[in-house]
Every structure is written in C-alpha cells, then in structure tokens.
Design a protein around this motif. Structure first.
Motif, PDB file in Angstrom:
ATOM      1  N   ASP A   1       1.005  -1.397   0.013  1.00 53.69           N
ATOM      2  CA  ASP A   1      -0.245   0.059   0.100  1.00 53.69           C
ATOM      3  C   ASP A   1       0.983   1.076  -0.087  1.00 53.69           C
TER       4      ASP A   1
ATOM      5  N   ILE B   1       4.110   1.453  -1.301  1.00 57.59           N
ATOM      6  CA  ILE B   1       4.568   1.568  -2.309  1.00 57.59           C
ATOM      7  C   ILE B   1       3.525   2.145  -3.699  1.00 57.59           C
ATOM      8  N   VAL B   2       2.272   1.733  -3.484  1.00 55.33           N
ATOM      9  CA  VAL B   2       1.444   2.238  -4.630  1.00 55.33           C
ATOM     10  C   VAL B   2       0.931   3.608  -4.313  1.00 55.33           C
ATOM     11  N   SER B   3       0.524   3.852  -2.907  1.00 52.65           N
ATOM     12  CA  SER B   3      -0.120   5.203  -2.766  1.00 52.65           C
ATOM     13  C   SER B   3       0.958   6.210  -2.912  1.00 52.65           C
ATOM     14  N   ASN B   4       2.553   5.959  -2.836  1.00 49.57           N
ATOM     15  CA  ASN B   4       3.496   6.970  -2.839  1.00 49.57           C
ATOM     16  C   ASN B   4       4.094   6.943  -4.287  1.00 49.57           C
ATOM     17  N   LYS B   5       3.898   6.083  -5.044  1.00 46.01           N
ATOM     18  CA  LYS B   5       4.108   6.050  -6.465  1.00 46.01           C
ATOM     19  C   LYS B   5       5.632   5.893  -6.517  1.00 46.01           C
ATOM     20  N   ILE B   6       6.402   4.869  -5.897  1.00 44.46           N
ATOM     21  CA  ILE B   6       7.547   4.695  -5.881  1.00 44.46           C
ATOM     22  C   ILE B   6       7.732   2.989  -6.097  1.00 44.46           C
ATOM     23  N   SER B   7       9.134   2.866  -6.338  1.00 43.72           N
ATOM     24  CA  SER B   7       9.278   1.510  -6.775  1.00 43.72           C
ATOM     25  C   SER B   7       9.829   0.609  -5.769  1.00 43.72           C
TER      26      SER B   7
ATOM     27  N   GLU C   1       9.230  -3.559  -5.739  1.00 41.12           N
ATOM     28  CA  GLU C   1       7.842  -4.052  -6.188  1.00 41.12           C
ATOM     29  C   GLU C   1       8.463  -5.303  -6.590  1.00 41.12           C
TER      30      GLU C   1
END
Length: 136
Positions: free
Chosen positions: A29, A31-37, A54
């Motif tokens: 969550d 990783i996805v919400s912060n738009k990071i890898s 990821e």
C-alpha cells in the motif's frame, strides 16, 4: 570534470519506510500510494535492515498463490537483506558511479546504522545538473 558534492545536500531526508514486522500488504500500500518502486525497511530503532522492491512483493504474492497459502507474512520474510548503503558525507559523483555500476535506482543513506535518507537517480541528476559547466 565534475566537482565533488556531498550527498547530504541532495538526498531525500524522509524516505518512505516500513517496519520489518509489518505485513507485506502494508508495504505494498505504501509503494502504490506513494508511486515509488521500493522502500527502506527498518527495525524499531530505525536501523536499516533491508529494502523492499515491487519485484520482491510480486514474487511473494505469486509464490503464496502458487503454494495456495492464505497470507504472505511480514516484510522481513521477503525483503532484500544484503543492501548497498552510503553515508551522508559520501561524494555524489562516487555514489552515482557505484549505483550505475551495480544497476541500482536508489540507495539508502545510513549514518551509524540509522536510516537518515535515500538517494535516487533523480536526486543525483538534480545534483549533477547544478555543477558548473567546464569552459573549453
């Protein structure tokens, strides 16, 4: 020729991090919400203990599904433990060369075992672009 610049001037001072005991889906969550890898993994005392990408997450989820397991477990079970780190006093050019050599897009910055930041290719580019151009 590029000048030397200390990493502390360009690093991210508050990288997204997760505790090693957190459930993997908490990390996903983030990783996805912060738009990071990926993100840094720390213990209760903010000591860096690994990184989670990821790819690490996907491997864990696919492995659990293949093995018909109902959960994937904590971050510590799927994170990368052997991590290349640098200190905040490191030279930005040396760090950039090491990251390129190793194929890394990000690198945790650690002082005395504690996570103090993270350097990414984007921060390195910001630092390098500020070097004065050499006159020919």
């Amino acid at each position: 020729m590029l000048n030397s610049v200390e990493l502390k001037d360009y690093m991210l001072r508050n990288p997204v991090k997760v505790n090693q005991r957190d459930d993997l889906f908490v990390a996903i969550d983030l990783i996805v919400s912060n738009k990071i890898s990926g993100l840094c993994v720390v213990d209760d005392d903010n000591n860096l203990v690994g990184v989670l990408s990821e790819t690490d997450c996907l491997k864990a989820i696919l492995g659990a599904r293949y093995n018909q397991e109902s959960s994937v477990g904590p971050v510590r079970d799927v994170m990368t433990h052997d991590v290349f780190t640098v200190t905040s006093q490191a030279d930005i050019v040396d760090v950039a060369q090491q990251m390129m050599k190793r194929g890394f897009r990000r690198c945790p910055v650690v002082d005395k075992g504690k996570l103090v930041g993270q350097i990414t290719c984007r921060q390195l580019l910001n630092g390098v672009e500020k070097f004065p151009e050499k006159q020919t």
